[in-house]
Design a protein around this motif. Sequence first.
Motif, PDB file in Angstrom:
ATOM      1  N   ARG A 191       0.837  -1.211   0.000  1.00  0.00           N
ATOM      2  CA  ARG A 191       0.000   0.000   0.000  1.00  0.00           C
ATOM      3  C   ARG A 191       0.863   1.248   0.000  1.00  0.00           C
ATOM      4  O   ARG A 191       0.644   2.186  -0.751  1.00  0.00           O
ATOM      5  N   GLN A 192       1.877   1.272   0.852  1.00  0.00           N
ATOM      6  CA  GLN A 192       2.708   2.477   0.998  1.00  0.00           C
ATOM      7  C   GLN A 192       3.703   2.645  -0.143  1.00  0.00           C
ATOM      8  O   GLN A 192       4.070   3.754  -0.496  1.00  0.00           O
ATOM      9  N   ASN A 193       4.185   1.513  -0.662  1.00  0.00           N
ATOM     10  CA  ASN A 193       5.161   1.500  -1.756  1.00  0.00           C
ATOM     11  C   ASN A 193       6.388   2.385  -1.472  1.00  0.00           C
ATOM     12  O   ASN A 193       6.877   3.083  -2.354  1.00  0.00           O
ATOM     13  N   LEU A 194       6.869   2.352  -0.260  1.00  0.00           N
ATOM     14  CA  LEU A 194       8.063   3.121   0.102  1.00  0.00           C
ATOM     15  C   LEU A 194       9.322   2.264   0.080  1.00  0.00           C
ATOM     16  O   LEU A 194      10.430   2.768  -0.028  1.00  0.00           O
ATOM     17  N   ARG A 195       9.155   0.968   0.269  1.00  0.00           N
ATOM     18  CA  ARG A 195      10.313   0.096   0.444  1.00  0.00           C
ATOM     19  C   ARG A 195      10.263  -1.129  -0.463  1.00  0.00           C
ATOM     20  O   ARG A 195      10.994  -2.076  -0.267  1.00  0.00           O
ATOM     21  N   ILE A 196       9.395  -1.108  -1.469  1.00  0.00           N
ATOM     22  CA  ILE A 196       9.300  -2.249  -2.398  1.00  0.00           C
ATOM     23  C   ILE A 196      10.381  -2.099  -3.467  1.00  0.00           C
ATOM     24  O   ILE A 196      10.459  -1.065  -4.132  1.00  0.00           O
ATOM     25  N   ASP A 202       3.786 -13.579  -8.062  1.00  0.00           N
ATOM     26  CA  ASP A 202       3.350 -13.710  -6.674  1.00  0.00           C
ATOM     27  C   ASP A 202       4.479 -13.432  -5.677  1.00  0.00           C
ATOM     28  O   ASP A 202       4.363 -13.746  -4.502  1.00  0.00           O
ATOM     29  N   TYR A 203       5.579 -12.842  -6.127  1.00  0.00           N
ATOM     30  CA  TYR A 203       6.708 -12.630  -5.217  1.00  0.00           C
ATOM     31  C   TYR A 203       7.073 -11.156  -5.153  1.00  0.00           C
ATOM     32  O   TYR A 203       6.948 -10.430  -6.133  1.00  0.00           O
ATOM     33  N   VAL A 204       7.558 -10.751  -3.986  1.00  0.00           N
ATOM     34  CA  VAL A 204       7.931  -9.358  -3.812  1.00  0.00           C
ATOM     35  C   VAL A 204       9.307  -9.288  -3.152  1.00  0.00           C
ATOM     36  O   VAL A 204       9.636 -10.115  -2.292  1.00  0.00           O
ATOM     37  N   ALA A 205      10.125  -8.331  -3.568  1.00  0.00           N
ATOM     38  CA  ALA A 205      11.396  -8.033  -2.898  1.00  0.00           C
ATOM     39  C   ALA A 205      11.231  -6.659  -2.260  1.00  0.00           C
ATOM     40  O   ALA A 205      10.763  -5.729  -2.919  1.00  0.00           O
ATOM     41  N   PHE A 206      11.575  -6.543  -0.990  1.00  0.00           N
ATOM     42  CA  PHE A 206      11.449  -5.245  -0.322  1.00  0.00           C
ATOM     43  C   PHE A 206      12.518  -5.095   0.744  1.00  0.00           C
ATOM     44  O   PHE A 206      13.103  -6.067   1.203  1.00  0.00           O
ATOM     45  N   GLU A 216      19.571  -4.305   3.402  1.00  0.00           N
ATOM     46  CA  GLU A 216      18.948  -5.590   3.729  1.00  0.00           C
ATOM     47  C   GLU A 216      17.677  -5.729   2.887  1.00  0.00           C
ATOM     48  O   GLU A 216      16.892  -4.785   2.772  1.00  0.00           O
ATOM     49  N   THR A 217      17.513  -6.875   2.259  1.00  0.00           N
ATOM     50  CA  THR A 217      16.368  -7.090   1.363  1.00  0.00           C
ATOM     51  C   THR A 217      15.756  -8.462   1.631  1.00  0.00           C
ATOM     52  O   THR A 217      16.487  -9.434   1.837  1.00  0.00           O
ATOM     53  N   TRP A 218      14.441  -8.494   1.647  1.00  0.00           N
ATOM     54  CA  TRP A 218      13.722  -9.766   1.837  1.00  0.00           C
ATOM     55  C   TRP A 218      12.926 -10.082   0.581  1.00  0.00           C
ATOM     56  O   TRP A 218      12.417  -9.176  -0.085  1.00  0.00           O
ATOM     57  N   ILE A 219      12.814 -11.371   0.307  1.00  0.00           N
ATOM     58  CA  ILE A 219      11.940 -11.839  -0.772  1.00  0.00           C
ATOM     59  C   ILE A 219      10.884 -12.741  -0.155  1.00  0.00           C
ATOM     60  O   ILE A 219      11.222 -13.624   0.642  1.00  0.00           O
ATOM     61  N   ARG A 248      17.353 -11.100 -10.160  1.00  0.00           N
ATOM     62  CA  ARG A 248      17.373  -9.652 -10.354  1.00  0.00           C
ATOM     63  C   ARG A 248      17.715  -8.910  -9.060  1.00  0.00           C
ATOM     64  O   ARG A 248      18.416  -7.897  -9.079  1.00  0.00           O
ATOM     65  N   THR A 249      17.245  -9.432  -7.927  1.00  0.00           N
ATOM     66  CA  THR A 249      17.536  -8.776  -6.652  1.00  0.00           C
ATOM     67  C   THR A 249      19.031  -8.871  -6.337  1.00  0.00           C
ATOM     68  O   THR A 249      19.646  -7.901  -5.892  1.00  0.00           O
ATOM     69  N   LEU A 250      19.620 -10.041  -6.597  1.00  0.00           N
ATOM     70  CA  LEU A 250      21.065 -10.170  -6.350  1.00  0.00           C
ATOM     71  C   LEU A 250      21.855  -9.283  -7.314  1.00  0.00           C
ATOM     72  O   LEU A 250      22.876  -8.712  -6.943  1.00  0.00           O
ATOM     73  N   GLN A 251      21.368  -9.147  -8.540  1.00  0.00           N
ATOM     74  CA  GLN A 251      22.030  -8.214  -9.471  1.00  0.00           C
ATOM     75  C   GLN A 251      22.016  -6.800  -8.903  1.00  0.00           C
ATOM     76  O   GLN A 251      23.015  -6.081  -8.948  1.00  0.00           O
TER      77      GLN A 251
END
Length: 328
Positions: A191-196, A202-206, A216-219, A248-251
């Motif tokens: 909702r906030q889309n500040l840290r995405i 169906d997957y998100v990295a934030f 620090e990033t979580w999937i 892509r996140t590791l890149q």
Amino acid sequence: MELRKDPITRSWVITGDDVIEPTPHSKGCRFCGPSAEPAQVIANLPGLDGGSWSARSVVHPHAFYHIEGEAARRGDGLYDRMGSVGAHEVLLENPRHNGHIWNASDAEVEQFLRLAAQRIQDLKRDSRFKYISIFKNHGERAGQEFDHPTSQLTATTFVPRRVLYEPRAGRDYFESKERCVFCDILGQEERQNLRIVEIRGDYVAFCPYAPRVPYETWIMPRSHESSFERTGSSRVGSVIDLAALLRRTLQRIRTVTEAFHLVLHTSPNSQHPSSTLGYWKTLDDDYHWHIEILPIIEAKARSYTFKEIYYSPVTSETAVKRLREAKI
Ligand SMILES: [Zn+2]
Ligand SMILES: [Zn+2]
Ligand SMILES: [Zn+2]
């Protein structure tokens, strides 16, 4: 080697007077090429383009835990100790020596993720094991062990302390709100889309609200699912999306630093008969698997080596801008 429990923090440590043998350097990669040493193969996934395998699990050459025997947990006065029974495997992510997750194809990364899921599923059938960890240490400062692209797996007769916080907190939140705390976090983040960083199927990295280290990033899967190993067989989205998002996140992270720790947090083994772990029965509702990536930023390392309180000199709102805009 044996396991001892700290009676105050309740952490298990592995200890013993280990003889550290210097690893001979000149021999090349032990997992591929002509001088590869025969490793004890546990599982293979079939090759993608006619190769003999695409992802492979082998016994760790200097395993901390051994599969045979009983843990024989016993008292030692007020202390607790047990044998280092468990499993310690090296997961070869790719047959190619330079086939790292960030430069492999999505299909290759998918094979690695499927292997990881299969190994967890298999080891969870052994009721001695309460938890299966999968982690990757990349870069010298992260304690990387092998040149070949690898992750490691351990199956332990205890749930690691840091992991234990999560299902307990998940259960407590669920008890008062009847909702999964991880689903609620994702709902607010989307909702906030500040840290995405990125959403893919169906997957998100934030970047988490309270990061332990910069970037620090979580999937996480956006649909509720407690167990990573059910990925592919449950209603959460396709594994190829997860593979692409992980790549892509590791890149992105590699545009900031080369060294990182990556750890998969999945549900503990609910097959375990222990009655003190009775609350594991609600895991499917109140736990939610995820991958945590902890980059190591050299210049700032000194500031947060004191791990009693985490200090991150970059907020996640700033970190996410750099990661989103990274040219990958
Ligand atoms: Zn190799
Ligand atoms: Zn959830
Ligand atoms: Zn976690």
